[in-house]
Design an enzyme around this catalytic site. Structure first.
Site, short mmCIF file in Angstrom:
data_model
loop_
_atom_site.label_atom_id
_atom_site.label_comp_id
_atom_site.label_asym_id
_atom_site.label_seq_id
_atom_site.Cartn_x
_atom_site.Cartn_y
_atom_site.Cartn_z
N HIS A 76 0.83 -1.21 0.00
CA HIS A 76 0.00 0.00 0.00
C HIS A 76 0.86 1.26 0.00
CE1 HIS A 76 0.34 0.75 4.44
NE2 HIS A 76 0.32 -0.57 4.56
N ASP A 106 6.29 1.11 6.45
CA ASP A 106 4.96 0.52 6.33
C ASP A 106 4.15 1.44 5.41
OD1 ASP A 106 2.45 -0.56 6.61
OD2 ASP A 106 2.26 -0.15 8.75
N GLU A 139 -5.05 1.78 2.78
CA GLU A 139 -5.03 0.56 3.59
C GLU A 139 -5.18 0.92 5.06
OE1 GLU A 139 -3.56 -2.74 6.01
OE2 GLU A 139 -2.73 -0.73 5.91
N GLU A 140 -4.42 1.93 5.46
CA GLU A 140 -4.37 2.29 6.89
C GLU A 140 -5.71 2.83 7.40
OE1 GLU A 140 -2.04 1.38 8.64
OE2 GLU A 140 -0.14 1.41 7.55
N HIS A 344 3.77 2.38 12.92
CA HIS A 344 2.74 3.24 13.51
C HIS A 344 3.26 4.00 14.72
CE1 HIS A 344 -0.84 0.93 11.47
NE2 HIS A 344 0.23 1.01 10.70
#
Ligand SMILES: [Zn+2]
Length: 368
Positions: A76, A106, A139-140, A344
């Site tokens: 993503h 990420d 996505e997140e 995150h």
């Protein structure tokens, strides 16, 4: 050879481009121009329009140069906040953020890995089947890119998703289904000083319900949590309504259902006790993912690990990702650990060696 400097530079370029969910266009444009230079077919779908973003998912088709079944790779483009103005810091073999933002490994490490793997195959003229790349959006923020994707643009049966923590060689074979829950407790307002006996306190109903709820870790496969509670106002009014948001997850769909039934029963019983009412609504946000032990894709990835002398391990995860959505759409899906760590958080980092090892593994999987 996987080119360490080339993948590092690509990764650094990617993390410096801002791409919070719904605003992935700049990263998408960067990736598209890279792929255009190679002459590949690139198609953007309309997922961005469906979820209010400034770009759609990007699909790239790389024609076969050898035998084998088509295979797809996905990562993503969006990052969790704070992710704007990332200043990557390279120290020894590790890339960090400056500490004010996440790094965005990420999932930009996933993007860099698949592109480097492809460049390596081309450079050495290693034959491969038809390959599809999917660069997804949002996505997140709830896998809205995958949920709204145009699946006709990804005609491969199997998708490798490069979006898990854990060492390179980690293979996610189980991920939970998740239910988003909204509960509205309804009481009856009344003046709290003059006629409190004619009121029903929604706060008391909610408290009673929550007191009886099994929450957090339910069993090995199942979790549940309350996210927020809202309601009430002045102390001189008996509270008429309270809203509670919650979630439950399980890799076992029966356990998920029994947890939902249990939570609902707690709410109904509490409402009955006080003479109020409640609405208990939930929505399954994504299905559980189970990779069959006899999956050909799993065998192929484990064999690829062996071929490059990399230890592999099968794990189950508590989180959801595009993988769950793709699996729900009927794709064979494996999610691979790419070595990203403390994601995150502003302490996020990734070893350069994780990226080069992962690119080597992905190239091995891509080979005919
Ligand atoms: Zn991710």
């Amino acid at each position: 050879m996987i080119n360490r400097d080339r993948i590092l530079n690509l990764f650094l370029d990617l993390v410096k481009i801002d791409s919070p969910s719904l605003k992935e266009k700049d990263v998408a444009d960067y990736l598209c121009s890279l792929m255009q230079d190679k002459g590949y077919d690139i198609i953007k779908d309309n997922a961005g329009k469906a979820c209010g973003g400034n770009t759609g998912n990007i699909f790239v088709r790389i024609p076969a140069t050898g035998d084998g079944e088509s295979i797809a790779f996905s990562a993503h483009m969006d990052c969790v906040n704070p992710c704007c103005g990332v200043v990557p810091v390279v120290k020894d073999d590790v890339v960090y953020s400056s500490g004010d933002t996440v790094l965005g490994g990420d999932d930009k490490a996933g993007l860099a890995v698949m592109i480097e793997a492809l460049k390596h195959l081309e450079e050495e003229s290693i034959p491969h089947p038809e390959i599809y790349l999917m660069f997804s959006i949002c996505e997140e923020s709830g896998m809205h890119g995958a949920k709204n994707m145009d699946a006709t643009l990804l005609p491969a049966k199997n998708v490798i998703v490069l979006d898990s923590g854990g060492a390179v060689g980690t293979i996610v074979i189980k991920a939970p289904a998740k239910a988003g829950i909204k509960i509205v407790f309804k009481g009856k307002s009344a003046h709290a000083g003059i006629t409190p006996e004619s009121g029903i306190s929604a706060i008391q109903i909610a408290a009673e319900a929550v007191t009886h709820m099994n929450l957090l870790r339910i069993d090995k496969e199942t979790t549940a949590n309350l996210g927020s509670i809202e309601g009430g106002g002045s102390t001189n009014i008996v509270t008429e309504q309270v809203t509670l948001s919650a979630e439950a997850r399980s890799t076992n769909e029966e356990s998920l259902q029994s947890q939902l039934d249990h939570m609902k029963k707690c709410c109904v019983d509490a409402a009955d006790k006080f003479g109020g009412a409640c609405d208990f609504d939930y929505e399954i946000s994504y299905p559980a993912l189970h990779v069959d032990e006899s999956s050909m894709l799993l065998a192929k990835v484990e064999q690829s690990c062996k071929n490059i002398s990399l230890a592999s391990s099968r794990v189950s995860t508590g989180g959801g990702s595009d993988s769950n959505i793709l699996y729900g759409k009927g794709y064979g899906v494996l999610t691979l650990g790419i070595g990203m760590s403390k994601v995150h958080t502003v302490e996020e980092f990734i070893k350069i060696k994780s990226m080069t090892d992962c690119a080597e593994l992905v190239a091995e999987i891509m080979k005919s």
